[in-house]
Design an enzyme around this catalytic site. Structure first.
Site, short mmCIF file in Angstrom:
data_model
loop_
_atom_site.label_atom_id
_atom_site.label_comp_id
_atom_site.label_asym_id
_atom_site.label_seq_id
_atom_site.Cartn_x
_atom_site.Cartn_y
_atom_site.Cartn_z
CG HIS A 132 -49.38 24.60 -14.76
ND1 HIS A 132 -49.15 23.88 -13.61
CD2 HIS A 132 -49.02 25.88 -14.47
CE1 HIS A 132 -48.66 24.68 -12.67
NE2 HIS A 132 -48.57 25.90 -13.17
CG ASN A 139 -59.09 20.19 -16.70
OD1 ASN A 139 -59.30 20.97 -17.63
ND2 ASN A 139 -58.68 20.59 -15.51
N GLY A 169 -61.35 15.56 -11.38
CA GLY A 169 -61.63 15.07 -12.73
C GLY A 169 -62.45 15.99 -13.63
CE LYS A 172 -42.83 9.52 -9.23
NZ LYS A 172 -42.33 10.49 -10.06
CG ASN A 205 -49.66 18.95 -17.19
OD1 ASN A 205 -50.57 18.35 -16.61
ND2 ASN A 205 -48.95 19.91 -16.60
C1 GRF Z 1 -56.57 21.79 -12.61
O1 GRF Z 1 -56.54 23.11 -12.17
C2 GRF Z 1 -55.35 21.47 -13.44
O2 GRF Z 1 -54.90 22.56 -14.19
C3 GRF Z 1 -54.33 21.15 -12.40
O3 GRF Z 1 -55.04 20.42 -11.42
C4 GRF Z 1 -56.41 20.80 -11.46
C5 GRF Z 1 -57.20 19.55 -11.68
O4 GRF Z 1 -58.58 19.77 -11.69
N1 GRF Z 1 -53.21 20.45 -12.97
P1 GRF Z 1 -59.56 18.63 -12.19
O5 GRF Z 1 -59.19 17.37 -11.43
O6 GRF Z 1 -59.40 18.47 -13.66
O7 GRF Z 1 -60.94 19.11 -11.80
#
Ligand code: GRF
Length: 207
Positions: A109, A14, A12, A65, A107
């Site tokens: 990435h 981000n 989490g 799913k 998203n």
């Molecule tokens: C990040 O590197 C994001 O780019 C990828 O998964 C990771 C998640 O990290 N999709 P966090 O949970 O936000 O710390």
């Protein structure tokens, strides 16, 4: 004020960057919910600490799913957000959700797409031997990590990098890029024509 829902599966960081940016008024928006497919996600604790409603749809408790996706779609329709931000959400979103929220799902990435889509992007970059790595914020389409690119930030790959150090340096850039894109979307400054995304320089009402 735009309403954001964040989907996250794990650590989490981000999500925390988004929450902090809203608290600091860098993003003029309201985060109306955090949704996680993982009851153990640290993101759920971050939401609770920030008084953001946390909805856990435990993937493993659904028969398959499609039942999970149906519940997720139902919840998203109830919440009716302007923006859905995938912040470390480790599942592919189903078509029905993508079609219900066109141009509204983004998203983050950890690679410079279209290089190194999918899992372990930082390790893929190291193995390939690129000299510049980074992160990408993109619109979500039905093909994984393939939607129109909104923003990229780069980091050099160092000779003595390992995947952890590289991932850490990319993460620093992720924490800038994702809130920045959300800020621009909330200021109505993002335009998309086909695959090409541009940022308006002089939005009315914003300095
Ligand atoms: C990040 O590197 C994001 O780019 C990828 O998964 C990771 C998640 O990290 N999709 P966090 O949970 O936000 O710390």
């Amino acid at each position: 004020m735009k309403q954001i829902v964040v989907l996250a599966s794990g650590r989490g960081s981000n999500f925390q960057a988004i929450v902090s940016a809203i608290q600091e008024d860098n993003i003029r928006a309201q985060c109306i919910a955090l949704i996680s497919d993982n009851p153990l996600a640290v993101a759920v604790d971050i939401a609770r600490d920030a008084n953001i409603p946390a909805h856990v749809l435990d993937f493993l408790s659904f028969p398959d799913k499609s039942a999970y996706e149906e519940a997720l779609l139902y919840l998203l329709v109830q919440l009716n957000p302007d923006i859905i931000a995938l912040a470390g959400y480790m599942r592919l979103l189903g078509d029905s959700i993508i079609q219900t929220f066109p141009d509204s799902i983004i998203n983050i990435h950890p690679s410079l797409l279209p290089s190194f889509p999918g899992l372990h992007a930082q390790e893929q970059a190291l193995r390939y031997g690129v000299k510049i790595a980074g992160c990408t914020v993109h619109f979500v389409t039905k093909d994984m990590d393939n939607g129109p690119v909104i923003m990229q930030r780069s980091v050099p790959v160092l000779d003595d990098d390992d995947k952890e150090h590289l991932a850490d340096r990319i993460l620093v850039e992720e924490h800038k890029a994702l809130p920045e894109v959300l800020r621009l979307i909330c200021e109505d400054r993002i335009r998309r024509e086909g695959r090409k995304v541009t940022v308006l320089k002089n939005p009315s009402g914003f300095p």
